[in-house]
Design a protein around this motif. Sequence first.
Motif, PDB file in Angstrom:
ATOM      1  N   THR A  59       0.821  -1.219   0.000  1.00 36.47           N
ATOM      2  CA  THR A  59       0.000   0.000   0.000  1.00 36.47           C
ATOM      3  C   THR A  59       0.852   1.265   0.000  1.00 36.47           C
ATOM      4  O   THR A  59       0.316   2.362   0.159  1.00 36.47           O
ATOM      5  CB  THR A  59      -0.933   0.022   1.222  1.00 36.47           C
ATOM      6  N   SER A  60       2.161   1.137  -0.187  1.00 33.25           N
ATOM      7  CA  SER A  60       3.047   2.291  -0.037  1.00 33.25           C
ATOM      8  C   SER A  60       2.762   3.386  -1.056  1.00 33.25           C
ATOM      9  O   SER A  60       2.893   4.577  -0.753  1.00 33.25           O
ATOM     10  CB  SER A  60       4.511   1.859  -0.129  1.00 33.25           C
ATOM     11  N   SER A  61       2.357   3.029  -2.271  1.00 34.65           N
ATOM     12  CA  SER A  61       2.053   4.050  -3.276  1.00 34.65           C
ATOM     13  C   SER A  61       0.857   4.895  -2.849  1.00 34.65           C
ATOM     14  O   SER A  61       0.871   6.130  -2.970  1.00 34.65           O
ATOM     15  CB  SER A  61       1.787   3.391  -4.634  1.00 34.65           C
ATOM     16  N   LEU A  62      -0.181   4.234  -2.326  1.00 37.52           N
ATOM     17  CA  LEU A  62      -1.341   4.978  -1.825  1.00 37.52           C
ATOM     18  C   LEU A  62      -0.981   5.801  -0.601  1.00 37.52           C
ATOM     19  O   LEU A  62      -1.460   6.933  -0.436  1.00 37.52           O
ATOM     20  CB  LEU A  62      -2.479   4.005  -1.497  1.00 37.52           C
ATOM     21  N   GLN A  63      -0.140   5.247   0.263  1.00 35.23           N
ATOM     22  CA  GLN A  63       0.293   5.993   1.446  1.00 35.23           C
ATOM     23  C   GLN A  63       1.099   7.225   1.037  1.00 35.23           C
ATOM     24  O   GLN A  63       0.969   8.301   1.640  1.00 35.23           O
ATOM     25  CB  GLN A  63       1.120   5.101   2.371  1.00 35.23           C
TER      26      GLN A  63
ATOM     27  N   SER B 122      -6.904   3.244   7.285  1.00 35.13           N
ATOM     28  CA  SER B 122      -7.877   2.609   6.390  1.00 35.13           C
ATOM     29  C   SER B 122      -7.177   1.982   5.195  1.00 35.13           C
ATOM     30  O   SER B 122      -7.487   0.854   4.796  1.00 35.13           O
ATOM     31  CB  SER B 122      -8.917   3.635   5.916  1.00 35.13           C
ATOM     32  N   ILE B 123      -6.218   2.710   4.612  1.00 33.42           N
ATOM     33  CA  ILE B 123      -5.441   2.161   3.497  1.00 33.42           C
ATOM     34  C   ILE B 123      -4.695   0.903   3.933  1.00 33.42           C
ATOM     35  O   ILE B 123      -4.560  -0.061   3.176  1.00 33.42           O
ATOM     36  CB  ILE B 123      -4.452   3.214   2.961  1.00 33.42           C
ATOM     37  N   ALA B 124      -4.233   0.911   5.178  1.00 38.61           N
ATOM     38  CA  ALA B 124      -3.489  -0.233   5.698  1.00 38.61           C
ATOM     39  C   ALA B 124      -4.375  -1.431   6.015  1.00 38.61           C
ATOM     40  O   ALA B 124      -3.867  -2.498   6.353  1.00 38.61           O
ATOM     41  CB  ALA B 124      -2.711   0.183   6.943  1.00 38.61           C
ATOM     42  N   GLY B 125      -5.691  -1.252   5.911  1.00 43.11           N
ATOM     43  CA  GLY B 125      -6.607  -2.367   6.128  1.00 43.11           C
ATOM     44  C   GLY B 125      -7.382  -2.332   7.417  1.00 43.11           C
ATOM     45  O   GLY B 125      -8.075  -3.296   7.756  1.00 43.11           O
ATOM     46  N   TRP B 126      -7.316  -1.198   8.139  1.00 38.96           N
ATOM     47  CA  TRP B 126      -8.011  -1.087   9.422  1.00 38.96           C
ATOM     48  C   TRP B 126      -9.012   0.061   9.399  1.00 38.96           C
ATOM     49  O   TRP B 126      -9.029   0.907  10.292  1.00 38.96           O
ATOM     50  CB  TRP B 126      -7.008  -0.864  10.548  1.00 38.96           C
ATOM     51  N   ALA B 127      -9.853   0.102   8.387  1.00 36.97           N
ATOM     52  CA  ALA B 127     -10.818   1.191   8.254  1.00 36.97           C
ATOM     53  C   ALA B 127     -11.800   1.174   9.417  1.00 36.97           C
ATOM     54  O   ALA B 127     -12.461   0.157   9.669  1.00 36.97           O
ATOM     55  CB  ALA B 127     -11.568   1.073   6.937  1.00 36.97           C
ATOM     56  N   PRO B 128     -11.939   2.276  10.148  1.00 39.00           N
ATOM     57  CA  PRO B 128     -12.886   2.322  11.259  1.00 39.00           C
ATOM     58  C   PRO B 128     -14.313   2.535  10.764  1.00 39.00           C
ATOM     59  O   PRO B 128     -14.540   3.096   9.689  1.00 39.00           O
ATOM     60  CB  PRO B 128     -12.409   3.529  12.074  1.00 39.00           C
TER      61      PRO B 128
ATOM     62  N   VAL C 161      -9.064   8.923  17.875  1.00 32.66           N
ATOM     63  CA  VAL C 161      -8.220   8.635  16.709  1.00 32.66           C
ATOM     64  C   VAL C 161      -6.843   8.156  17.154  1.00 32.66           C
ATOM     65  O   VAL C 161      -6.315   7.163  16.637  1.00 32.66           O
ATOM     66  CB  VAL C 161      -8.091   9.886  15.811  1.00 32.66           C
ATOM     67  N   ALA C 162      -6.245   8.854  18.122  1.00 33.04           N
ATOM     68  CA  ALA C 162      -4.918   8.463  18.603  1.00 33.04           C
ATOM     69  C   ALA C 162      -4.943   7.051  19.173  1.00 33.04           C
ATOM     70  O   ALA C 162      -4.050   6.237  18.899  1.00 33.04           O
ATOM     71  CB  ALA C 162      -4.430   9.457  19.659  1.00 33.04           C
ATOM     72  N   GLY C 163      -5.968   6.756  19.961  1.00 33.09           N
ATOM     73  CA  GLY C 163      -6.076   5.420  20.530  1.00 33.09           C
ATOM     74  C   GLY C 163      -6.273   4.359  19.460  1.00 33.09           C
ATOM     75  O   GLY C 163      -5.680   3.274  19.534  1.00 33.09           O
ATOM     76  N   TYR C 164      -7.088   4.669  18.475  1.00 27.52           N
ATOM     77  CA  TYR C 164      -7.372   3.710  17.405  1.00 27.52           C
ATOM     78  C   TYR C 164      -6.113   3.408  16.592  1.00 27.52           C
ATOM     79  O   TYR C 164      -5.790   2.242  16.331  1.00 27.52           O
ATOM     80  CB  TYR C 164      -8.467   4.271  16.491  1.00 27.52           C
ATOM     81  N   VAL C 165      -5.409   4.463  16.196  1.00 28.37           N
ATOM     82  CA  VAL C 165      -4.212   4.292  15.370  1.00 28.37           C
ATOM     83  C   VAL C 165      -3.149   3.500  16.119  1.00 28.37           C
ATOM     84  O   VAL C 165      -2.556   2.551  15.588  1.00 28.37           O
ATOM     85  CB  VAL C 165      -3.663   5.663  14.927  1.00 28.37           C
ATOM     86  N   GLN C 166      -2.901   3.870  17.358  1.00 26.82           N
ATOM     87  CA  GLN C 166      -1.830   3.217  18.111  1.00 26.82           C
ATOM     88  C   GLN C 166      -2.195   1.795  18.510  1.00 26.82           C
ATOM     89  O   GLN C 166      -1.309   0.942  18.659  1.00 26.82           O
ATOM     90  CB  GLN C 166      -1.454   4.085  19.316  1.00 26.82           C
ATOM     91  N   TRP C 167      -3.478   1.522  18.659  1.00 28.27           N
ATOM     92  CA  TRP C 167      -3.900   0.144  18.914  1.00 28.27           C
ATOM     93  C   TRP C 167      -3.524  -0.752  17.737  1.00 28.27           C
ATOM     94  O   TRP C 167      -2.974  -1.835  17.899  1.00 28.27           O
ATOM     95  CB  TRP C 167      -5.399   0.083  19.165  1.00 28.27           C
ATOM     96  N   HIS C 168      -3.818  -0.285  16.523  1.00 26.95           N
ATOM     97  CA  HIS C 168      -3.573  -1.104  15.349  1.00 26.95           C
ATOM     98  C   HIS C 168      -2.103  -1.125  14.939  1.00 26.95           C
ATOM     99  O   HIS C 168      -1.635  -2.121  14.369  1.00 26.95           O
ATOM    100  CB  HIS C 168      -4.465  -0.658  14.198  1.00 26.95           C
ATOM    101  N   LEU C 169      -1.381  -0.065  15.247  1.00 27.48           N
ATOM    102  CA  LEU C 169       0.059  -0.065  14.981  1.00 27.48           C
ATOM    103  C   LEU C 169       0.809  -0.908  16.014  1.00 27.48           C
ATOM    104  O   LEU C 169       1.947  -1.311  15.780  1.00 27.48           O
ATOM    105  CB  LEU C 169       0.617   1.361  15.013  1.00 27.48           C
ATOM    106  N   GLU C 170       0.165  -1.120  17.145  1.00 30.41           N
ATOM    107  CA  GLU C 170       0.767  -1.844  18.271  1.00 30.41           C
ATOM    108  C   GLU C 170       2.033  -1.160  18.768  1.00 30.41           C
ATOM    109  O   GLU C 170       2.983  -1.803  19.216  1.00 30.41           O
ATOM    110  CB  GLU C 170       1.077  -3.300  17.880  1.00 30.41           C
ATOM    111  N   ARG C 171       2.037   0.157  18.681  1.00 25.38           N
ATOM    112  CA  ARG C 171       3.149   0.953  19.200  1.00 25.38           C
ATOM    113  C   ARG C 171       2.700   2.405  19.318  1.00 25.38           C
ATOM    114  O   ARG C 171       1.720   2.823  18.720  1.00 25.38           O
ATOM    115  CB  ARG C 171       4.383   0.844  18.312  1.00 25.38           C
TER     116      ARG C 171
END
Length: 250
Positions: free
Chosen positions: A117-121, A152-158, A229-239
């Motif tokens: 997904t790097s091109s879309l990112q 969402s692009i990474a596959g974790w669309a809320p 948003v911060a909680g959601y992103v960091q949950w899925h990034l696991e960092r």
Amino acid sequence: MSKQSFTTRTYRDDAVVLRTHKLGEADRIITLLTHHHGQLRAVARGVRRTSSKFGARLEPFMVADLQLVKGRSLDIVTQAVAKGSYGDSIAKNYDRYVVAAAMAETAERLTDVDGETSSLQYQLLVGALASLSRGAHAPELILDSYLLRAVSIAGWAPSFDVCARCGEPGPHDAFNASLGGAVCHECRPPGSPAPARQTMYLLACLLSGDWAGADASELAHRREGAGLVAGYVQWHLERTVRSLRLVERV
């Protein structure tokens, strides 16, 4: 090295500079997100010298057309032509700078192992930096919109309008990062936040690009949404995204 071997190792790509760090007395290692080659780390020789012809084009948040040569461990930047001089206007404004830093850090984390997904990112980040540099919207709104779209692009669309677990149409009054967003009363795990419906509407606007709705939002809902948003992103990034701590929420 023969001319032919040099030619076969040379390539061009558009790239946004995510971060840099010093190497030796005059060089830098540049972390790049490219349009077609994913995330790269490359050496820019002599860019810290005042006489460097392209040092300013390889500062964080700049977008450039680069020529690179493949190396044994790191590629080497041999040419840089500016395409988006966003770094200057961003660096002059603290709020914009910390937002850009958070976006660049997130992009680096998302593309570190995911090349598909790097091109879309890349396209998303360049668009967000352009919007940030010209002050199109409040910096914190641009950041949260970017974060929601990037995951969402990474596959974790809320989900904000239907229950993320059972699909029950909303609106719903609870949000759970681990389940994927809004959750109905039956699916809501204990301890799930219960944001205002206006906050959920704001987040839906930021995800879909409804800037009229997002710009009209109240500060209280922006602050509440930012936490989700911060909680959601960091949950899925696991960092942790460390730069998010620097973003001031009015």
